[in-house]
Design an enzyme around this catalytic site. Sequence first.
Site, short mmCIF file in Angstrom:
data_model
loop_
_atom_site.label_atom_id
_atom_site.label_comp_id
_atom_site.label_asym_id
_atom_site.label_seq_id
_atom_site.Cartn_x
_atom_site.Cartn_y
_atom_site.Cartn_z
N GLU A 118 0.84 -1.20 0.00
CA GLU A 118 0.00 0.00 0.00
C GLU A 118 0.87 1.25 0.00
O GLU A 118 1.92 1.28 0.65
CB GLU A 118 -0.88 -0.04 1.26
CG GLU A 118 -1.99 0.97 1.30
CD GLU A 118 -2.89 0.79 2.54
OE1 GLU A 118 -3.25 -0.35 2.89
OE2 GLU A 118 -3.19 1.81 3.16
N ASP A 140 0.21 5.32 0.59
CA ASP A 140 -0.88 6.17 1.09
C ASP A 140 -0.61 7.65 1.11
O ASP A 140 0.41 8.09 1.64
CB ASP A 140 -1.14 5.87 2.58
CG ASP A 140 -1.73 4.52 2.82
OD1 ASP A 140 -2.36 3.99 1.92
OD2 ASP A 140 -1.54 4.01 3.94
N GLU A 164 -3.03 10.57 2.94
CA GLU A 164 -4.27 10.83 3.68
C GLU A 164 -4.25 12.28 4.13
O GLU A 164 -3.23 12.75 4.61
CB GLU A 164 -4.39 9.93 4.91
CG GLU A 164 -4.96 8.56 4.60
CD GLU A 164 -5.23 7.74 5.86
OE1 GLU A 164 -6.23 7.02 5.90
OE2 GLU A 164 -4.44 7.85 6.82
N HIS A 214 -0.74 13.02 5.61
CA HIS A 214 -0.20 11.82 6.25
C HIS A 214 0.20 10.84 5.15
O HIS A 214 -0.58 10.63 4.22
CB HIS A 214 -1.33 11.26 7.13
CG HIS A 214 -1.08 9.96 7.79
ND1 HIS A 214 -0.69 9.85 9.10
CD2 HIS A 214 -1.20 8.69 7.33
CE1 HIS A 214 -0.56 8.58 9.42
NE2 HIS A 214 -0.86 7.85 8.37
N THR A 215 1.40 10.29 5.22
CA THR A 215 1.82 9.30 4.21
C THR A 215 2.28 8.02 4.90
O THR A 215 2.71 8.05 6.06
CB THR A 215 2.99 9.83 3.34
OG1 THR A 215 4.15 10.02 4.17
CG2 THR A 215 2.65 11.14 2.66
N ASN A 216 2.18 6.91 4.15
CA ASN A 216 2.64 5.63 4.71
C ASN A 216 2.97 4.70 3.54
O ASN A 216 2.49 4.90 2.42
CB ASN A 216 1.55 5.02 5.59
CG ASN A 216 2.08 4.04 6.63
OD1 ASN A 216 3.27 3.69 6.63
ND2 ASN A 216 1.20 3.58 7.51
N ARG A 268 5.12 3.11 8.77
CA ARG A 268 6.16 3.95 8.17
C ARG A 268 5.60 5.35 7.90
O ARG A 268 5.74 5.90 6.81
CB ARG A 268 6.64 3.33 6.87
CG ARG A 268 7.25 1.96 7.03
CD ARG A 268 7.95 1.54 5.75
NE ARG A 268 8.62 0.28 5.91
CZ ARG A 268 8.21 -0.88 5.40
NH1 ARG A 268 7.09 -0.93 4.68
NH2 ARG A 268 8.90 -1.98 5.60
N GLU A 269 4.97 5.93 8.94
CA GLU A 269 4.29 7.20 8.75
C GLU A 269 5.25 8.38 8.66
O GLU A 269 6.20 8.48 9.42
CB GLU A 269 3.32 7.46 9.91
CG GLU A 269 2.23 6.43 10.09
CD GLU A 269 2.65 5.22 10.92
OE1 GLU A 269 3.83 5.15 11.35
OE2 GLU A 269 1.79 4.34 11.14
N TRP A 285 -9.90 10.24 15.86
CA TRP A 285 -8.43 10.37 15.91
C TRP A 285 -7.84 11.46 15.03
O TRP A 285 -6.72 11.91 15.26
CB TRP A 285 -7.74 9.04 15.57
CG TRP A 285 -8.01 8.53 14.17
CD1 TRP A 285 -9.02 7.69 13.81
CD2 TRP A 285 -7.29 8.83 12.97
NE1 TRP A 285 -8.99 7.46 12.46
CE2 TRP A 285 -7.93 8.14 11.92
CE3 TRP A 285 -6.18 9.63 12.67
CZ2 TRP A 285 -7.49 8.23 10.59
CZ3 TRP A 285 -5.74 9.70 11.35
CH2 TRP A 285 -6.40 9.00 10.33
N GLY A 331 -5.46 14.66 17.26
CA GLY A 331 -5.55 13.36 17.94
C GLY A 331 -6.94 13.02 18.43
O GLY A 331 -7.09 12.26 19.39
N ARG A 383 9.43 5.22 19.85
CA ARG A 383 8.53 4.21 19.31
C ARG A 383 9.28 2.93 18.95
O ARG A 383 8.69 1.85 18.92
CB ARG A 383 7.89 4.81 18.05
CG ARG A 383 6.90 3.91 17.38
CD ARG A 383 6.27 4.68 16.23
NE ARG A 383 5.46 3.84 15.40
CZ ARG A 383 5.02 4.20 14.20
NH1 ARG A 383 5.32 5.41 13.74
NH2 ARG A 383 4.27 3.39 13.49
#
Length: 287
Positions: free
Chosen positions: A105, A107, A109, A122-124, A133-134, A199, A203, A272
Amino acid sequence: MASSSSSTIIPVFLLITLVISSLMVASAGNFYKDVDITWGDGRAKILNNGKLLTLSLDKTSGSGFQSKNEYLFGKIDMQLKLVPGNSAGTVTAYYLSSQGPTHDEIDFEFLGNLSGDPYILHTNVFSQGKGNREQQFYLWFDPTADFHTYSILWNPQRIIFSVDGTPIREFKNLESKGVPYPKSQPMRIYSSLWNADDWATRGGLVKTDWNKAPFTASYRNFNADACAVLNGKSRCGSKSWFSQELDSTGQARMKWVQKNYMIYNYCTDKKRFPHGLPTECTATVSS
Ligand SMILES: *[C@@H]1O[C@H](CO)[C@@H](O)[C@H](O)[C@H]1NC(C)=O
């Protein structure tokens, strides 16, 4: 004599170029031909003889579409104009994805916000079912005031996300270092507008204001210069993108975006990943 013959050759060449480029423009971006509306019970609409598509969201439902074709590599451009005004709680997703538990995928967003507050892009990247992998960015313009071009270049060596031709993110093929890379599962384009006020904005602190519904995002000028896969056979266009990479200008522009507009990068989030950052964050490509 030689000069007079070359002066007739040039206009003919130009004419052919013009005819070819007008054919390419004519074949680009007809939503009736290129996509299927998949959900939203009339909230997604194709307008202007297929040149415009709108998605809308109200309290009952969002809406979405997907490409008719599946693609394996290519350069895919779409112009989007995002939900204007108070778009807090809404998410406009625009992505490539294959199917199944080990899907790939890519992304984009867009997380809405209160009027005047910035959207988050937002990408991934998922490979073999694994994402996490944001990278997130603010944009250097108001994405609701006009259409802007969001592009994915996907070839066997790299994935490059671009906005109005400016590269913002690159994901390299690091299979040689053990990082799976999307390269064998054809992907479809998907897009949807939905409510994620649990979210999306600050947040989840800012809720969707349903008094402002319906919310609408618009799409135009879809162009896939890509390998479309049908019955296991791949049909490609120009393939001019097949070994494309970032030149030094592109690299400098990407650096500029990442320095000034990147607000989250998983590759620097040591909290993280206490046992070490993901391999692609630290590895370099061996040539
Ligand atoms: C919304 O605006 C606030 C305040 O400027 C900002 O912190 C936040 O990143 C913005 N975007 C989203 C999606 O919350």
